[in-house]
Design a protein around this motif. Structure first.
Motif, short mmCIF file in Angstrom:
data_model
loop_
_atom_site.label_atom_id
_atom_site.label_comp_id
_atom_site.label_asym_id
_atom_site.label_seq_id
_atom_site.Cartn_x
_atom_site.Cartn_y
_atom_site.Cartn_z
N ASP A 98 -148.97 -38.31 -0.23
CA ASP A 98 -148.72 -37.85 -1.82
C ASP A 98 -149.52 -36.40 -2.02
O ASP A 98 -149.81 -35.98 -2.95
CB ASP A 98 -149.66 -38.75 -2.68
N GLU B 26 -140.25 -30.12 -5.95
CA GLU B 26 -139.60 -31.36 -6.07
C GLU B 26 -138.27 -31.28 -6.55
O GLU B 26 -137.86 -30.20 -7.39
CB GLU B 26 -140.43 -32.39 -6.77
N ALA C 7 -137.78 -33.83 -12.54
CA ALA C 7 -138.75 -34.21 -11.39
C ALA C 7 -139.73 -35.27 -12.02
O ALA C 7 -140.06 -35.33 -13.06
CB ALA C 7 -139.66 -32.98 -11.08
N ALA C 8 -140.17 -36.21 -11.07
CA ALA C 8 -140.91 -37.34 -11.67
C ALA C 8 -142.44 -36.84 -11.93
O ALA C 8 -142.99 -35.99 -11.28
CB ALA C 8 -141.20 -38.29 -10.11
N ARG D 143 -140.62 -39.93 -4.40
CA ARG D 143 -141.05 -38.50 -4.49
C ARG D 143 -140.51 -37.81 -3.22
O ARG D 143 -140.88 -38.40 -2.07
CB ARG D 143 -142.40 -38.14 -4.83
#
Length: 286
Positions: free
Chosen positions: A233, A251, A266-267, A276
């Motif tokens: 992450d 991303e 994008a998330a 992701r």
């Protein structure tokens, strides 16, 4: 996050099974009128097995269009290489698989490309491409290696010069490796990089391993002997801890990784359990 690995020595034999899948995805993209790139050799390399894997790995509603990230990723790496490689530079494809950029990209003068991957995969690739009659657009050396071994010696033995600027790319590789091995590969590349060198890779977030919708897909990869093993992450921190200076992390869905193809934004950054994917560009530290 690192999946349990009981037989690391088989990692690279397993990953080769996905190479035809990604080649088939490039072939499918190349047939589109609005294609993001053109890879006329992809269908040859994919073969019937690759086309079957496209259907196998994607759910029914996505079987026709496939994962929109794959063509976005390929286009992003194409653009990174176009902007990073200068005359006389070396280029190294880590886990190059069935990549055909030596044939399809316009390379600056005196570019030397090294493609690293497992021997059987490179042998298959060579047999298919050498019979195709296609002409490479740069000097290219295929270097059969196991990235868990002393791949740097094989690379220098093939003519790689650590004193020359090098552009490294690891497309669709690192998340197939245990975290420690992925970090070692990126770190070793940094150690071989002269000033002016660049690096690019794609990484996945740990939410991919927890997202319910992806359980079937991940299970199919596991059954095929090609599981995804590592996610992070903190892609910036991962690459910087391996000796690089990160220039960009994007991303899919963001302006630099969209190309009119990503079906949503994008998330949101705060949602760690969402799937992701990250595209990371970096430079050698001086």
């Amino acid at each position: 996050m690192t999946a349990d690995v009981s037989k690391d020595h088989n990692v690279f034999e397993e990953v080769a099974k996905t190479a035809r899948w990604t080649a088939a995805a490039r072939a499918r993209e190349s047939r589109r009128g609005d294609r993001l790139f053109d890879d006329p050799l992809a269908e040859l390399l994919a073969g019937p097995e690759g086309a079957e894997l496209l259907t196998h790995f994607h759910p029914p509603h996505a079987a026709k269009e496939g994962n929109p990230f794959l063509p976005i990723r390929t286009r992003w790496f194409d653009e990174f290489l176009a902007g990073a490689v200068g005359p006389g530079h070396q280029v190294v494809g880590l886990g190059a698989g069935l990549d055909t950029r030596s044939f399809r990209l316009d390379w600056p003068e005196n570019t030397v490309l090294f493609e690293l991957d497992q021997p059987d995969l490179l042998s298959y690739k060579e047999s298919q491409l050498d019979s195709s009659g296609a002409a490479r657009r740069c000097e290219c050396h295929r270097v059969p290696v196991n990235l868990a071994g002393d791949w740097t010696a094989a690379l220098t033995g093939a003519g790689f010069d650590p004193a020359r600027p090098t552009v490294w790319f690891a497309e669709g590789l690192l998340f197939y490796l245990p975290e420690e091995l992925a970090a070692a590969v990126v770190r070793q590349a940094a150690g071989l990089s002269a000033p002016g060198s660049r690096f690019a890779a794609d990484l996945i977030g740990t939410g991919i391993f927890r997202f319910p919708y992806l359980r079937s897909f991940l299970g199919k990869l596991e059954d095929a002997g090609s599981p995804w093993r590592f996610g992070t992450d903190d892609p910036r921190g991962f690459v910087e801890n391996c000796g690089w200076r990160v220039d960009e992390v994007v991303e899919p869905g963001e302006p630099r990784a969209n190309y009119g193809r990503w079906p949503r934004r994008a998330a949101p950054a705060g949602f760690r359990d969402l799937p992701r994917s990250f595209l990371v560009a970096a430079s050698a530290r001086t």
